[in-house]
Design a protein around this motif. Structure first.
Motif, PDB file in Angstrom:
ATOM      1  N   HIS A 143       0.845  -1.197   0.000  1.00 33.74           N
ATOM      2  CA  HIS A 143       0.000   0.000   0.000  1.00 33.74           C
ATOM      3  C   HIS A 143       0.874   1.238   0.000  1.00 33.74           C
ATOM      4  O   HIS A 143       1.767   1.364   0.830  1.00 33.74           O
ATOM      5  CB  HIS A 143      -0.909  -0.020   1.238  1.00 33.74           C
TER       6      HIS A 143
ATOM      7  N   TYR B 248      -9.871  -9.428   2.842  1.00 33.26           N
ATOM      8  CA  TYR B 248     -10.938  -8.819   2.043  1.00 33.26           C
ATOM      9  C   TYR B 248     -11.289  -7.416   2.530  1.00 33.26           C
ATOM     10  O   TYR B 248     -12.285  -6.836   2.091  1.00 33.26           O
ATOM     11  CB  TYR B 248     -12.186  -9.713   2.064  1.00 33.26           C
TER      12      TYR B 248
ATOM     13  N   ASP C 183     -10.907  -3.269   3.215  1.00 32.18           N
ATOM     14  CA  ASP C 183     -10.428  -2.067   2.521  1.00 32.18           C
ATOM     15  C   ASP C 183      -9.360  -1.398   3.377  1.00 32.18           C
ATOM     16  O   ASP C 183      -9.365  -1.525   4.597  1.00 32.18           O
ATOM     17  CB  ASP C 183     -11.575  -1.072   2.320  1.00 32.18           C
TER      18      ASP C 183
ATOM     19  N   GLU D 287      -8.068   2.183   4.608  1.00 33.24           N
ATOM     20  CA  GLU D 287      -8.513   3.570   4.724  1.00 33.24           C
ATOM     21  C   GLU D 287      -7.639   4.283   5.743  1.00 33.24           C
ATOM     22  O   GLU D 287      -7.013   3.643   6.585  1.00 33.24           O
ATOM     23  CB  GLU D 287      -9.976   3.632   5.185  1.00 33.24           C
TER      24      GLU D 287
ATOM     25  N   ILE E 210      -6.314  -1.208   7.943  1.00 30.50           N
ATOM     26  CA  ILE E 210      -7.171  -2.144   7.246  1.00 30.50           C
ATOM     27  C   ILE E 210      -8.480  -2.192   8.030  1.00 30.50           C
ATOM     28  O   ILE E 210      -8.470  -2.171   9.261  1.00 30.50           O
ATOM     29  CB  ILE E 210      -6.522  -3.538   7.094  1.00 30.50           C
TER      30      ILE E 210
ATOM     31  N   PRO F 154     -13.698  -6.603   7.189  1.00 28.69           N
ATOM     32  CA  PRO F 154     -14.991  -6.657   6.504  1.00 28.69           C
ATOM     33  C   PRO F 154     -16.119  -7.205   7.391  1.00 28.69           C
ATOM     34  O   PRO F 154     -17.278  -7.040   7.054  1.00 28.69           O
ATOM     35  CB  PRO F 154     -14.726  -7.573   5.312  1.00 28.69           C
TER      36      PRO F 154
ATOM     37  N   LYS G  58     -16.058  -4.125  10.813  1.00 26.39           N
ATOM     38  CA  LYS G  58     -15.467  -2.802  10.527  1.00 26.39           C
ATOM     39  C   LYS G  58     -14.467  -2.315  11.563  1.00 26.39           C
ATOM     40  O   LYS G  58     -14.268  -1.102  11.697  1.00 26.39           O
ATOM     41  CB  LYS G  58     -16.571  -1.734  10.353  1.00 26.39           C
TER      42      LYS G  58
END
Ligand code: FES
Length: 159
Positions: free
Chosen positions: A47, A67, A69, A71, A79, A82, A85
């Motif tokens: 990243h 899996y 996202d 942010e 990370i 999923p 959260k």
């Protein structure tokens, strides 16, 4: 002849490190999972020009971080699991949560706080286009250790 000031190029992986994959493959995919040393499921992420490695299953309840996202929260790359959260910093494995400054104030103001290191972070080394991980074997227990047992490996199957 004068010696060069640049550091010698390392041509061999560090001792006790494990081959994960080709740099170009991980960069292209952005992430890769691997069972390292037959004992630990590790997620390697690429990243913003940097590699990171951490335990693959989320410290909260074993969620599949591969899996999630990526942010930024409060200037820190995380990370986002999923499953529920939870936010985990890529660099340190810290769990972040949103704290309310003053519950009686209106409007409510919140800011990100750390719960401390929750996810075990491992060291990534790149040598001649190959990426290696050195497991963080600190004996201090970290929450994500719980999901590295045979039980979770067999119930969730291979990555
Ligand atoms: Fe990751 Fe719950 S398992 S947030």
């Amino acid at each position: 002849q004068t010696s060069s000031s640049s550091p010698p190029s390392s041509s061999s992986p560090p001792p006790a490190s494990h081959f994960i994959g080709k740099k170009e493959d991980i960069v292209k995919a952005g992430r890769m999972t691997k069972l390292v040393n037959g004992c630990r499921d590790v997620l390697v992420l690429y990243h913003q020009g940097q590699f990171h490695a951490m335990d693959m299953r989320c410290y909260h309840s074993g969620g599949a971080l591969q899996y999630g996202d990526i942010e930024e929260f409060n200037g820190r790359q995380c990370i986002v699991c999923p499953w529920h959260k939870y936010k985990i910093t890529l660099a340190e494995g810290e769990g972040l949560y949103q704290a309310v400054d003053n519950p009686t104030a209106k409007p409510l103001r919140t800011h990100w706080r750390s719960k401390g290191v929750k996810q075990r972070i491992h060291k990534v080394t790149e040598v001649n286009g190959d990426v290696y991980v050195t497991l963080n074997d600190s004996s201090e227990a970290i929450d994500s250790d719980v999901y590295q047992t045979e039980k979770y490996r067999t119930t969730q199957g291979p990555a």
